[in-house]
Design an enzyme around this catalytic site. Sequence first.
Site, PDB file in Angstrom:
ATOM      1  N   GLY A 166      47.370  39.140  24.207  1.00  0.00           N
ATOM      2  CA  GLY A 166      45.993  38.662  24.046  1.00  0.00           C
ATOM      3  C   GLY A 166      45.142  39.853  23.620  1.00  0.00           C
ATOM      4  CB  ILE A 183      43.876  43.032  27.716  1.00  0.00           C
ATOM      5  CG1 ILE A 183      42.490  42.533  28.161  1.00  0.00           C
ATOM      6  CG2 ILE A 183      44.251  44.305  28.471  1.00  0.00           C
ATOM      7  CD1 ILE A 183      42.407  42.043  29.601  1.00  0.00           C
ATOM      8  NE  ARG A 200      50.324  31.020  25.484  1.00  0.00           N
ATOM      9  CZ  ARG A 200      49.196  30.629  26.069  1.00  0.00           C
ATOM     10  NH1 ARG A 200      49.135  29.481  26.661  1.00  0.00           N
ATOM     11  NH2 ARG A 200      48.116  31.398  26.061  1.00  0.00           N
ATOM     12  NE  ARG A 217      44.329  37.191  38.057  1.00  0.00           N
ATOM     13  CZ  ARG A 217      43.485  37.965  37.376  1.00  0.00           C
ATOM     14  NH1 ARG A 217      43.836  39.196  37.016  1.00  0.00           N
ATOM     15  NH2 ARG A 217      42.281  37.536  37.056  1.00  0.00           N
ATOM     16  CD  GLU A 237      45.439  41.615  43.658  1.00  0.00           C
ATOM     17  OE1 GLU A 237      44.211  41.476  43.496  1.00  0.00           O
ATOM     18  OE2 GLU A 237      46.232  41.765  42.728  1.00  0.00           O
ATOM     19  CG  HIS A 272      42.880  43.321  40.722  1.00  0.00           C
ATOM     20  ND1 HIS A 272      43.370  42.067  40.951  1.00  0.00           N
ATOM     21  CD2 HIS A 272      42.436  43.289  39.447  1.00  0.00           C
ATOM     22  CE1 HIS A 272      43.222  41.312  39.881  1.00  0.00           C
ATOM     23  NE2 HIS A 272      42.650  42.029  38.945  1.00  0.00           N
ATOM     24  CB  ILE A 273      40.327  49.470  39.793  1.00  0.00           C
ATOM     25  CG1 ILE A 273      41.563  50.344  39.507  1.00  0.00           C
ATOM     26  CG2 ILE A 273      39.973  49.471  41.272  1.00  0.00           C
ATOM     27  CD1 ILE A 273      41.312  51.846  39.676  1.00  0.00           C
ATOM     28  N   GLY A 274      41.325  47.117  37.149  1.00  0.00           N
ATOM     29  CA  GLY A 274      41.459  47.080  35.682  1.00  0.00           C
ATOM     30  C   GLY A 274      40.142  47.195  34.929  1.00  0.00           C
TER      31      GLY A 274
HETATM   32  C1  DGY Z   1      40.114  39.918  35.319  1.00  0.00           C
HETATM   33  O1  DGY Z   1      38.997  39.964  34.795  1.00  0.00           O
HETATM   34  O2  DGY Z   1      40.813  38.911  35.280  1.00  0.00           O
HETATM   35  C2  DGY Z   1      40.547  41.158  36.007  1.00  0.00           C
HETATM   36  O3  DGY Z   1      41.766  41.021  36.604  1.00  0.00           O
HETATM   37  C3  DGY Z   1      39.482  41.590  36.978  1.00  0.00           C
HETATM   38  O4  DGY Z   1      39.299  42.945  36.854  1.00  0.00           O
END
Ligand code: DGY
Length: 328
Positions: free
Chosen positions: A158, A160, A180, A240, A269, A288-290
Amino acid sequence: MRMKPYVYITRKLPEAVIKPLTQQFNVNMWEDKEEPVPKEVLLEEAKKADALLTMLPDVVDENVFSVGEKLKIVANMAVGYDNVDIEAATRYGIAVCNTPDVLTDATADLTFALLMASARRLEEAARFIKEDRWKNWNPYLLIGHDIHHKTIGILGMGKIGEAVAKRAAGFDMNILYHNRSRKPETEQQLGAKYVSFEELIEQSDFVVCLTPLTEETRNMITLSVFKKMKQSAIFVNASRGPVVNEQDLVEALKTGEIAGAGLDVFEKEPIRHNHPLLKLDNVVALPHIGSSTIETRTAMMKVCVDNIEAVLTGKPPITLVNKAWQNA
Ligand code: DGY
């Protein structure tokens, strides 16, 4: 006199960011900065709310929609929306919005940082020096793995994924992806190669998971998949947790099926400190700090605010997830 619409926000957000809402609507927030809103509070608030601004840990299910008689929109502050029952929301005529685009680069930066930290053992090395264990130069001291010219396999191309591929191209990496749908532009611009899931797993030095969590991707990476990876492979997950079988991941790391893992997400989490994954030196784990930069999180809040403002003033939402809602 008509009552102003009521907006409930499930975390305390800065007044300046939510001003467009407080200027026009009645707004209330869950004031606790640390703990998520309890479900019973969410249900009580949903009964009164025209709009909910929710966070990733909030389970926004049919129970919420069925009590939310006035509820028109749920703006979820994340690009992922596996915490929201989209099918039920659509059935109840409620728009669900997420926060795509604004978090793409920050999340890609973090994903690549995780890859680098795992390959070059940055966390171990930082600990080593702070614990005063550095006594001598040694040719194999905290020896890691090259990143440049290695093969990265991106599962889930996607936005990202594409942004991670861009970063990988800057490191002269060979880029494989599985998705996909094919991404001809990314293939052309970055030389990324579309391969099957199996080919990606077998050929990659870095397997980077960026797929959304769906029924199709849940438990997608199991021990049999780890066994097909190179023993020198590093597994990175910034999507995830439940996409991976965590017990199998622990086993693969312990038995040397793979060399290491960089994880920003977990099955449950927050993960607890005594979890077996956190006992392993070849794991770099982050909470989870993406997308957690001040600029990006502010932008995500603004997207939620804009969506709520749009829907409550009769305009179309900006980042609608349940496209069927428009025709509801
Ligand atoms: C999202 O936006 O889905 C991320 O996992 C949150 O930082």
